[in-house]
Design an enzyme around this catalytic site. Sequence first.
Site, PDB file in Angstrom:
ATOM      1  N   ASP A 293      -8.015   1.083  -4.582  1.00 14.05           N
ATOM      2  CA  ASP A 293      -8.720   0.898  -5.362  1.00 14.05           C
ATOM      3  C   ASP A 293     -10.707   1.514  -5.608  1.00 14.05           C
ATOM      4  O   ASP A 293     -11.320   0.761  -5.375  1.00 14.05           O
ATOM      5  CB  ASP A 293      -9.606  -1.184  -4.653  1.00 14.05           C
ATOM      6  CG  ASP A 293      -8.320  -2.295  -3.861  1.00 14.05           C
ATOM      7  OD1 ASP A 293      -7.864  -1.944  -5.228  1.00 14.05           O
ATOM      8  OD2 ASP A 293      -8.212  -3.434  -3.314  1.00 14.05           O
TER       9      ASP A 293
ATOM     10  N   HIS B  45      -7.409  -4.928 -10.805  1.00 10.07           N
ATOM     11  CA  HIS B  45      -7.810  -5.653  -9.181  1.00 10.07           C
ATOM     12  C   HIS B  45      -8.793  -6.760 -10.180  1.00 10.07           C
ATOM     13  O   HIS B  45      -9.463  -7.001 -10.575  1.00 10.07           O
ATOM     14  CB  HIS B  45      -8.896  -4.431  -8.507  1.00 10.07           C
ATOM     15  CG  HIS B  45      -9.701  -4.833  -7.429  1.00 10.07           C
ATOM     16  ND1 HIS B  45      -8.167  -5.010  -5.838  1.00 10.07           N
ATOM     17  CD2 HIS B  45     -10.449  -5.457  -6.735  1.00 10.07           C
ATOM     18  CE1 HIS B  45      -8.929  -5.249  -5.395  1.00 10.07           C
ATOM     19  NE2 HIS B  45     -10.423  -6.226  -5.567  1.00 10.07           N
TER      20      HIS B  45
ATOM     21  N   GLU C 166      -8.359 -10.420 -16.957  1.00  7.92           N
ATOM     22  CA  GLU C 166      -7.210  -9.745 -16.884  1.00  7.92           C
ATOM     23  C   GLU C 166      -6.266  -9.642 -17.644  1.00  7.92           C
ATOM     24  O   GLU C 166      -5.504  -9.010 -18.088  1.00  7.92           O
ATOM     25  CB  GLU C 166      -6.818  -9.918 -15.332  1.00  7.92           C
ATOM     26  CG  GLU C 166      -7.650 -10.330 -14.023  1.00  7.92           C
ATOM     27  CD  GLU C 166      -6.977 -10.657 -12.830  1.00  7.92           C
ATOM     28  OE1 GLU C 166      -5.230  -9.929 -12.860  1.00  7.92           O
ATOM     29  OE2 GLU C 166      -7.655 -11.440 -12.136  1.00  7.92           O
TER      30      GLU C 166
ATOM     31  N   ILE D 205       0.254  -1.417  -0.032  1.00 15.72           N
ATOM     32  CA  ILE D 205       0.421   0.432   0.646  1.00 15.72           C
ATOM     33  C   ILE D 205       0.701   1.424  -0.165  1.00 15.72           C
ATOM     34  O   ILE D 205       2.040   0.936   0.900  1.00 15.72           O
ATOM     35  CB  ILE D 205      -0.852   0.250   1.250  1.00 15.72           C
ATOM     36  CG1 ILE D 205      -1.344  -1.099   1.144  1.00 15.72           C
ATOM     37  CG2 ILE D 205      -1.758   1.383   1.357  1.00 15.72           C
ATOM     38  CD1 ILE D 205      -2.858  -1.480   2.215  1.00 15.72           C
TER      39      ILE D 205
HETATM   40  C1  GRF Z   1      -4.165 -10.442 -10.105  1.00 11.40           C
HETATM   41  O1  GRF Z   1      -5.197 -11.057 -10.311  1.00 11.40           O
HETATM   42  C2  GRF Z   1      -4.444  -9.180 -10.079  1.00 11.40           C
HETATM   43  O2  GRF Z   1      -5.574  -8.840 -10.086  1.00 11.40           O
HETATM   44  C3  GRF Z   1      -4.295  -8.802  -8.829  1.00 11.40           C
HETATM   45  O3  GRF Z   1      -2.980  -9.771  -8.382  1.00 11.40           O
HETATM   46  C4  GRF Z   1      -3.339 -10.896  -9.394  1.00 11.40           C
HETATM   47  C5  GRF Z   1      -1.445 -10.321  -9.552  1.00 11.40           C
HETATM   48  O4  GRF Z   1      -1.145 -11.686 -10.520  1.00 11.40           O
HETATM   49  N1  GRF Z   1      -4.242  -7.242  -7.910  1.00 11.40           N
HETATM   50  P1  GRF Z   1      -0.432 -12.258 -11.287  1.00 11.40           P
HETATM   51  O5  GRF Z   1       1.575 -11.777 -10.589  1.00 11.40           O
HETATM   52  O6  GRF Z   1       0.321 -11.010 -12.650  1.00 11.40           O
HETATM   53  O7  GRF Z   1      -0.381 -13.241 -11.837  1.00 11.40           O
END
Ligand code: GRF
Length: 204
Positions: free
Chosen positions: A139, A103, A168, A86
């Site tokens: 967030d 997120h 993601e 943080i």
């Molecule tokens: C992901 O789920 C992201 O959303 C969160 O932390 C995780 C990171 O995964 N903030 P990676 O290290 O990119 O595989």
Amino acid sequence: MKSVVILISGRGSNLQAMVEAGLPVAAVISNRADAAGLEYAAGRGIATAIVPHRDFATRDAFDAALARAIDSFRPDLVALAGFMRIFTEGFVLRYQGRMLNIHPSLLPAFAGLDTHARALAAGVKLHGCTVHFVTPQLDHGPIVIQAAVPVLAHDDEVGLAARVLAQEHRIYPQAARWFLDGKLVIESGVARVKGDHPQQVFAP
Ligand code: GRF
């Protein structure tokens, strides 16, 4: 050429997705020397740096060292990709408007940690992920793009997390590309993309 510096603490699968999408990644910086993503980046010839938070007595001192490391690469964009620290308000304000985060929930639902377990416990039928600008409130910054993922009747945390993670990897490179192309604008706290580009994805 425009560039992005990516901050990680672990696995680095989002970093990998950005590299594979062809984004101009100037460097990858981690607060942990054992972050797996560092090895991936180094293997791709990308500069890496480690700023171990344990070496600093205060958050201010850590954030100052981190800012020096970031600024040495002169990036246009800072992308947080699983960076588990943080920040101080001063750090966030320094990069405000040019720092994105991914997120694993449909914000503003489930800010904070353990998002998949909390989504299952709440019984929501849609979950997902969000790319947003980073602001001092954790967030809560302007939302750039979200992917909605259905929560299936027999989902467990592992399966749901994997399906969200796949999204993601789709939306984060897209958001970073929009930023670097100068397509993102923030008006009254709302992020919009110039041109006809949908800011939502509906996963099957
Ligand atoms: C992901 O789920 C992201 O959303 C969160 O932390 C995780 C990171 O995964 N903030 P990676 O290290 O990119 O595989």
